[in-house]
Write a protein that holds these residues in place. Structure first.
Motif, short mmCIF file in Angstrom:
data_model
loop_
_atom_site.label_atom_id
_atom_site.label_comp_id
_atom_site.label_asym_id
_atom_site.label_seq_id
_atom_site.Cartn_x
_atom_site.Cartn_y
_atom_site.Cartn_z
N HIS B 261 42.10 19.64 37.33
CA HIS B 261 41.85 19.98 36.41
C HIS B 261 41.97 21.74 35.82
O HIS B 261 42.53 21.94 34.78
CB HIS B 261 39.73 19.15 35.76
CG HIS B 261 40.29 19.14 33.86
ND1 HIS B 261 39.90 19.13 32.84
CD2 HIS B 261 39.45 21.34 33.85
CE1 HIS B 261 40.30 19.58 32.06
NE2 HIS B 261 39.71 21.34 32.27
N HIS B 310 34.91 14.65 34.23
CA HIS B 310 35.03 14.38 33.02
C HIS B 310 36.36 12.79 33.40
O HIS B 310 36.77 12.28 32.71
CB HIS B 310 35.69 15.05 31.56
CG HIS B 310 36.62 15.39 31.64
ND1 HIS B 310 36.30 17.18 30.82
CD2 HIS B 310 37.91 15.69 32.85
CE1 HIS B 310 37.28 17.77 31.79
NE2 HIS B 310 38.09 17.00 32.32
N HIS B 311 36.80 12.89 33.80
CA HIS B 311 38.46 12.20 34.76
C HIS B 311 37.73 10.94 34.94
O HIS B 311 38.63 9.99 35.30
CB HIS B 311 39.32 12.91 35.56
CG HIS B 311 39.94 14.04 34.69
ND1 HIS B 311 41.23 13.49 34.64
CD2 HIS B 311 39.94 15.21 34.84
CE1 HIS B 311 41.46 15.13 34.29
NE2 HIS B 311 40.35 15.35 34.37
#
Ligand code: CU
Lengths: 92, 552
Positions: B261, B310-311
């Motif tokens: 990220h 969030h992945h």
């Protein structure tokens, strides 16, 4: 900034080998819930020796302490947020 | 370290110093150079080659997706194609692109230095990058890898065929090049700024490169460790990620996204830096809220490390961790939005010129905004369950990476091309290609938002027939996009020989890099510049008056 002497390097190296022996020894003793804690403490001590003496941080200017501190803080971010997953998985 | 030593000796000097391009013509003089400008050119050529490798894989995929059946390539080949596309584009084009090409060329010039702090390390970084690239290319031509660029375990570490370890080794080695580059820029920006160039007089490009370098240094080692652990499990059966051996597959995802990220910000921040240079110059205005933009840059760098989960919303990660990551992901949009608002406010009452670099900058702002806003959809836990692993995600991050980052790179390349080569490119053709890229890009990727929303999953060569129309649009857009990318390659090469001579400052831009000749001499400046004012000292009213006088 005084450079560390060859003696310092030698003692640091011997101390690291001693900790290595301790790691192996500890692996053969079952300390129950303390297993992880002890292994972590030994490896932290090893890391500290490397950072302070081999990487010369003990002899460096404060700004380098700031950068080292930031590195460990970032490691802390990784551990804390990753643990937020592992710790709370059983909650529902 | 400074050019001060140059003036000290009263030796007779030739009147005009050779430019860095004329300073040695042999291959050897290029491959052993420690000149940051020449190293930038080495990177430029290398990443262009990688861009076309990654682009070739994308072309094959888009052709396959013209029809719902898998008629051009087998599923296995398709898996390898998207892996090649992802790995090559992420690690061998996007991550190095602006930092190593424009960053290497411009950082010393913008801060009034003769070179980076460690010129030899700089060259070593390029060799590491190329060695990493060689491993990646080796693994591609000897059979490829089908894990996707994310190398999720336990598939990659246990079941996948192909040269997973060779590919990972390539990324590992190239990563060390990244770390060395980041370190080099951090030290350079701390220690080698010209007298008077305080932190808040730095061009925004330097702020973004500085923040990017911090991320490179802090995040890339984690990627190296993660890939090493994966390789250990694959080669020696050490149980780390494979549940059958007592490991945890989500641990891989945590570690991988802790790097990947922030890597998004490695890719996008330098693009933002370029745009922050272009907009004030072509609006002839001070940047609106300079300090806020600088703080927002650093904030993006820091917040970027807090959102990786969030992945993993649908990966069986704890829902409570998911909630934390969701909230933090919303938070990271605040500094990004500050930047967009500040660019917009900079345009307000500006004397705007639509030259090629400005077209790219405006394209960046629009496309990045779409990419960023759709990121909020994905950061929302409930919506993500629906669109996870669909084309919505593909469209979202291509709007950031291609619409944002590649537009930024091309905008910067066009803006500083006269500085790098001393030549101007044909402006009309360049404008045409900028517009072609913008249109082709939207035609390629906007339909993918709809496809994803309708439920078309990513990473399959075969799809339901009702999705065909939008896929045909997308493939048509990709071919327009390809034309838009080949055009600049052609006319920029053409301009090397036949382009008009640019002069030191064709855009009447501020900034130290424009005070030296084009192309700059090897030592960059005749004497060390002294800085007495902040960046972007443009005057929109004077510029307007000048325009009117010209038309009268
Ligand atoms: Cu992300």
């Amino acid at each position: 900034m005084n450079e560390p002497s060859a003696r310092t390097y030698l003692f640091t190296g011997i101390a690291l080998l001693a900790f290595l022996g301790l790691t192996i020894a500890a692996a053969y003793v079952n300390l129950g819930p303390l297993n992880t804690g002890v292994a972590m403490a030994i490896s932290f001590a090893k890391g500290a020796l490397i950072v302070l003496f081999f990487m010369h941080i003990r002899y460096s200017k404060p700004i380098l302490w700031v950068f080292v501190g930031a590195g460990f803080f970032w490691l802390g971010i990784m551990l804390v947020l990753a643990m937020s997953d592992y710790m709370s998985r059983g909650w529902n | 370290m400074t050019t001060a030593t140059l003036q000290a000796a009263p030796q007779p000097r030739p009147l005009t110093k050779p430019t860095y391009l004329a300073d040695g013509k042999t291959i050897r003089s290029w491959l052993l150079t420690t000149d940051h400008k020449r190293i930038a050119i080495l990177y430029m050529i290398s990443i262009t080659l990688f861009f076309f490798i990654g682009g070739a894989a994308a072309t094959m995929m888009r052709l396959e997706l013209l029809t719902p059946q898998g008629d051009l390539v087998t599923s296995e080949t398709y898996n390898k194609l998207f892996t090649i596309h992802g790995v090559v584009m992420v690690w061998f084009f996007l991550i190095p692109s602006i930092p190593t090409v424009l960053g290497n060329f411009l950082v010393p010039l913008m801060i009034g230095a003769r070179d980076v702090a460690f010129p030899k390390l700089n060259l070593a970084s390029w060799y590491l990058f190329m060695a990493g690239g060689a491993f990646a290319v080796f693994s591609i031509i000897t059979g490829g890898v089908d894990t996707g660029w994310t190398f999720y375990t336990p598939y990659s570490s246990t079941y996948a065929n192909g040269h997973v370890i060779a590919m990972a080794t390539g990324i590992f080695i190239a990563g060390f090049g990244s770390i060395a580059t980041g370190l080099n820029f951090i030290v350079t920006i701390h220690k080698m700024r010209a007298p008077g160039l305080t932190w808040f007089r730095l061009p925004m490009f330097i702020w973004t490169i500085y923040t990017t370098s911090l991320i490179l240094v802090l995040a890339t080692p984690v990627l190296a460790i993660t890939l090493t652990l994966m390789a250990l499990e694959r080669a020696f059966g050490v149980g780390i990620f494979n549940p059958a051996m007592g490991g945890d597959p989500l641990l891989f995802q945590h570690l991988f996204w802790f790097y990947s990220h922030p890597a998004v910000y490695i890719m996008i921040l330098p693009g933002m830096g370029v745009v922050s240079e272009l907009i004030p110059c072509f609006a002839r205005k001070q940047m609106f809220g300079y300090r806020f933009v600088a703080y927002a840059t650093v904030a993006i760098g820091v917040f970027g490390f807090l959102v990786w989960g969030h992945h993993m919303f649908v990966s069986s990660q704890s829902i409570y961790a998911g909630m934390i990551f969701s909230i933090l992901s919303f938070a990271v949009s605040v500094p990004s939005a500050i930047k967009v608002f500040n660019w917009t406010a900079t345009l307000y009452k500006g004397s705007i010129r639509f030259q090629t670099p400005m077209l790219y900058a405006l394209g960046f702002v629009g496309l990045f905004t779409i990419g960023g806003l759709t990121g909020l959809f994905l950061a929302c836990l409930a919506v993500d369950v629906h669109v996870h692993d669909t084309y919505f995600v593909i469209a979202h991050f291509h709007y950031i990476m291609v619409g944002g980052m590649v537009m930024g790179y091309l905008g910067g390349l066009h803006f500083w091309w006269p500085k790098i080569t001393g030549r101007l490119y044909p402006e009309r053709l360049a404008k045409l290609s900028a517009v072609t890229i913008f249109l082709g890009f939207n035609l390629t990727f906007f339909p993918q938002f709809i496809l994803g929303y309708l439920g078309m999953p990513r990473r399959y060569p075969v799809y339901a027939p009702e999705f065909q129309v939008l896929n045909v649009f997308s493939t048509a857009g990709a071919s327009i996009l390809a034309v838009g990318y080949v055009l600049p390659l052609a006319y920029l090469l053409w301009s090397l020989r036949w382009g008009r001579v640019a002069g030191p400052n064709p855009w009447q831009a501020t900034g130290l890099e424009w005070t030296t000749s084009s192309p700059p001499p090897t030592d960059n400046f005749e004497k060390t510049p002294i800085v007495t004012e902040g960046p972007y000292a443009y005057d929109a009213q004077a510029a307007e008056a000048e325009l009117e006088a010209g038309h009268a």
